[in-house]
Each structure stands twice: as C-alpha cells, then as structure tokens.
Design an enzyme around this catalytic site. Structure first.
Site, PDB file in Angstrom:
ATOM      1  N   HIS A 194       0.829  -1.208   0.000  1.00  0.00           N
ATOM      2  CA  HIS A 194       0.000   0.000   0.000  1.00  0.00           C
ATOM      3  C   HIS A 194       0.868   1.264   0.000  1.00  0.00           C
ATOM      4  O   HIS A 194       0.572   2.229  -0.690  1.00  0.00           O
ATOM      5  CB  HIS A 194      -0.941   0.005   1.213  1.00  0.00           C
TER       6      HIS A 194
ATOM      7  N   LYS B  83      -9.636  -8.024   8.528  1.00  0.00           N
ATOM      8  CA  LYS B  83     -10.260  -8.290   9.821  1.00  0.00           C
ATOM      9  C   LYS B  83     -10.180  -7.049  10.692  1.00  0.00           C
ATOM     10  O   LYS B  83      -9.234  -6.263  10.576  1.00  0.00           O
ATOM     11  CB  LYS B  83      -9.603  -9.488  10.513  1.00  0.00           C
TER      12      LYS B  83
HETATM   13  S1  SF4 Z   1      -4.919 -15.573  14.495  1.00  0.00           S
HETATM   14 FE1  SF4 Z   1      -3.431 -14.386  15.663  1.00  0.00          FE
HETATM   15  S2  SF4 Z   1      -1.587 -14.370  14.454  1.00  0.00           S
HETATM   16 FE2  SF4 Z   1      -3.264 -14.975  13.114  1.00  0.00          FE
HETATM   17  S3  SF4 Z   1      -4.013 -13.092  12.173  1.00  0.00           S
HETATM   18 FE3  SF4 Z   1      -5.206 -13.419  14.014  1.00  0.00          FE
HETATM   19  S4  SF4 Z   1      -4.138 -12.280  15.605  1.00  0.00           S
HETATM   20 FE4  SF4 Z   1      -2.723 -12.513  13.896  1.00  0.00          FE
END
Ligand code: SF4
Lengths: 194, 280
Positions: free
Chosen positions: A37, A102
């Site tokens: 980015h 996320k």
């Molecule tokens: S599971 Fe843990 S290590 Fe994997 S993306 Fe999510 S926060 Fe990051």
C-alpha cells in the site's frame, strides 16, 4: 444462503449488500498489505500508474506464507485492516469496490466507502489454511522485493466472508459495540434470578 | 557440570517452532469446542467451526495454523550448573528458528530495524529471555506471536489505591479496545506487579500456562474467573462480529512490587495462540 460475488463489481451489486450478509467470492482478488500500500501511495503521489487498475476490484489484506511443494499458496488469512486505513480512501476514489480483512475501519474510510460506494468484508482471521484452500491460483504482480508483502493476483473459489461494513455506513463492529452488554444483561439477570 | 551442545539447542528450537505453528495446543482446541457449543448465534458458531476446521487442516496438511507465524519469543529456563558448548547459545536459538521457518514454509515476518523496516528474510532474530536458577535443567519454550494480537497489548502503571477495581477496569478496557483485531476469542494474559518490564513479561508468561489451569492462589484464581465473565459480557464474540465468547480464558501472573507501584500489563493471545516447550 450466501450471496456470490465476482470482480469487477458493479455499483448496483455493491449498493445491494448489507452488513451481516454472508458472501462467497469467486474470481480475482489483489493481495496487498502495509508495504505494498505504501508503494502504491508513493506511485500515486508521483503521478505514476498503479500495478493494477483498482476500478471495480477487490483487495485482500494478506501476507501469505510461502507455498509448500504441491500447493498454490501457503496459509493465507486476513491481516488487521486498520493499518491500511490511511491508504484506503485514495484507492476508493479510484474505484476500488471492496476490501477483505479483519477488524474495524476508521471513520474516514467508512465515509469514503459511502461516498464512492464500496464494502468492507471480514474474513476469518487465523483461519489461514482453511482460506488457502479456497485460493486456486496465485501470481506475483509487483514489488517482489517485499517478500511476504509483495502484491499478488489471486484466483479464488467460494472464498467466505461476511459484509462487516456496507456502502450505507452500517457497521457490524459498531452494532456489536453499541449492543455491548446485551449478553451481559442477560447474564446479570440470570445471576439475579439464581 | 552438565554440558549442553549448540546443536542440541538448535534442533530443539527448530522442533518447537515447527510444532507450535502446526499444532494448536489441545487445551485451546478443547476450549474452542466448548465455546462452539455455548454460542446461540449462528454466525458465531460458524466462525468457531471454521477455526476448529482450520486447526485440524493445519495439523493434517502440515501448513501453518495462521499465516502470521509471528516474531518468536523464546524463554530458556537454565540451571546454573549447565555449561553450553559448541557455540553461542543465542546463535543456536536463531539458527533453530531459521531452519524451522524454512522447513515449515512459514512466513518471514521480522524486519531488522523498526524504522528502516527491511525484512531479515529468515524470521530472526528472536526475542530471547533467560531465566537462571539453581539446578541443571534446560527448558526451551517458544511463543511465536502474530502482530494482530500483539499490537493490542497494553501496559499501565496504576496507583496502588486503584487496587483490584483498577485492574479489572483496565483488563476489560484492553479487550474492548482490541475489538476484532486480536482475532477473538482471545486468551487474556495479565501481569500484575513487579516493575514496568516485569509486568509485561508476566503477561506474556501468563499466556504460556494451559488455559484449563487456574492460578494456584485462590484470590487470583477467582479474579481470573471474574474477569473472564466480565470480558465475555462485552459480547464482542468470535472475530468481534458478536457472540458470547470474547475470551477463552484469563490467565494472571503476579510478582512483588514497590510500595508505590501497581503495574498491570495485558497481552492478548489470539484463538491461534501458539506455544510449545521442550526439555533437554
Ligand atoms: S490468528 Fe493471531 S496471528 Fe493470526 S491473524 Fe489473528 S491475531 Fe494474527
């Protein structure tokens, strides 16, 4: 029933999506995270063209593991989207229609999503193997020197996401925060009843 | 004087990072199953099911549970009667990580300088802690930790007058602010006491304890249970998209502190908290 989406996305498709909708994506995604980015922003600032035209496209915030022998890609779950907030409005302005990642987005990003018509999709963080199975092809597109942060073009089949923030400003994360305590209240009542 | 060789340490670290990244600890998987059964929301159940399926696939296909295979924190508990031979112990640890990350096809997520940000290319160096004590033991523990959860950790220096209440408020605040970023359901590691760096170290240490074991001090065990209830009342749920399971457990570690201090650190472990240990 999950809705199916495939880039390039039309404005009508984007506008019809609502926070909470379950989505299965087919076709092309562009994999980019922090460093890619940053490079794309630098390119825009210098008046250069981007390695791909974002119009109608979907960016997946991911930095995958290297592909083990016989696999198309290694583990490939979403990364935290908030780190891309600063870069996102400029891409939305150029027609980017969806992002996959996320966690919540900033107010500026959500406003730009409403202005230009775009959705933000949540994929399951930490489900790297599960999601890698839905990626059927991966090809380097730009910035190979960035290693795991290089820009890739992915082909996916039935890649599962939830519409977390829609083009109308509805935001599941916010709804969850506002409802804070609905399970709590229930439990408190339970506690009292006991 | 017991002798432990460079090669032994390297091999053990390599095995530990491979195991940690490929096999979700049993206690966490069991807790995810319990969480699944306890969710009313279809979305929350679906997300937990994907996490469980993912852990199973990782184990079977020998692929990293999560693509963020992390910066590796290594703790070595070493007896004062141990003598390391055949090379530098720090180099042995880093060599084990280098080989493990290569062999496992894990992502290389370390930059050599926090501001220049050039990838080191082999996931080294690790963050290494040594705990020296009497005896001739040698125990290696690895905690490869991804940034999503790591970035949501916080430290505060409370006033002693804030006491239990202050600790509770801070822990809940940290989990709430983390939202979906730390990939809930999380494991909440809490370090109370010591000084600034000790509190953070304790919070990390708390993440190493199996989540089905409560603190052996009854009052802290009770605080763990209470805090778990409180954070689950937040309703953030799996991935912060709503549900009953925001955390799988709260683990606390504490240490004596100064008459004027009450440091509290919270380190969040994601649902893919990876840890592995090996004794030589
Ligand atoms: S599971 Fe843990 S290590 Fe994997 S993306 Fe999510 S926060 Fe990051």
């Amino acid at each position: 029933m999950a809705k199916r989406l495939k880039a390039p996305l039309t404005d009508d498709e984007v506008q019809s999506l609502r926070a909470g909708d379950e989505i299965l994506i087919d076709g092309c995604l562009y994999a980019a995270r922090d460093a890619a980015h940053k490079r794309m922003m630098a390119a825009l600032e210098q008046g250069q063209i981007l390695p791909f035209d974002p119009a109608g496209q979907i960016i997946y915030y991911v930095g995958p593991c290297p592909a083990p022998p016989g696999k198309v890609i290694g583990s490939a779950g979403p990364t935290t989207s908030g780190r891309m907030d600063a870069y996102t409005p400029a891409l939305l302005e150029r027609g980017l229609k969806a992002m996959i990642g996320k966690g919540d987005r900033s107010r500026e990003v959500i406003a730009a999503m409403q202005k230009y018509g775009a959705v933000y999709l949540a994929a399951v963080g930490g489900a790297g193997v599960y999601l890698a199975q839905r990626i059927v092809a991966a090809a380097p597109l730009a910035y190979p020197d960035l290693g795991p942060e290089a820009l890739l073009r992915l082909q996916v089949e039935s890649f599962p996401c939830v519409v977390a923030i829609d083009a109308h400003g509805n935001n599941i994360y916010e709804q969850v925060r506002l409802k804070l305590g609905s399970p709590a209240n229930k439990e408190e009542q339970d506690d009292k009843e006991q | 004087m017991r002798e432990i060789y460079y090669e032994q340490i390297k091999a053990a670290v390599k095995q530990c990072v491979l195991k940690a990244n490929l096999e979700l600890p049993e206690d966490i998987e069991a807790a995810l199953r319990v969480a699944w059964a306890g969710e009313d929301s279809e979305r929350a159940r679906g997300l937990l099911q994907i996490m469980l399926d993912n852990a199973e696939m990782a184990r079977q296909q020998r692929m990293a549970i999560c693509q963020d295979t992390g910066l590796v924190a290594v703790t070595i508990s070493i007896g004062q009667d141990v003598h390391i031979v055949g090379g530098d112990i720090n180099e042995a640890v880093n060599a084990g990580i280098r080989e493990g990350y290569q062999e496992g096809w894990f992502r290389k997520s370390v930059v050599t300088d926090p501001l220049e940000r050039v990838n080191s290319g082999d996931n080294t160096p690790a963050v290494i802690h040594y705990e020296l004590a009497a005896g001739d033991h040698f125990i290696i523990t690895v905690l490869p930790k991804g940034a999503g959860s790591e970035n949501m950790g916080q430290l505060t220096m409370l006033k002693p007058a804030q006491g239990w209440e202050g600790v509770r408020d801070f822990v809940v605040k940290v989990v709430k602010e983390a939202g979906g970023n730390a990939c809930p359901p999380v494991i909440v590691g809490v370090g109370i006491g010591g000084n600034m760096e000790m509190a953070s170290y304790l919070a990390k240490k708390a993440l190493l304890r199996p989540i089905n074991r409560r603190h052996n001090k009854p009052r802290l065990a009770q605080l763990e249970q209470e805090l778990l209830k409180m954070v689950n009342r937040l309703g953030l749920g799996p991935q912060g998209l709503g549900g009953a399971t925001t955390a799988l457990a709260v683990n606390i570690e504490s240490y004596p502190t100064h008459i004027a201090c009450l440091p509290v650190a919270v380190s969040l472990g994601c649902h893919a908290t990876r840890r592995s240990s090996c004794e030589l």
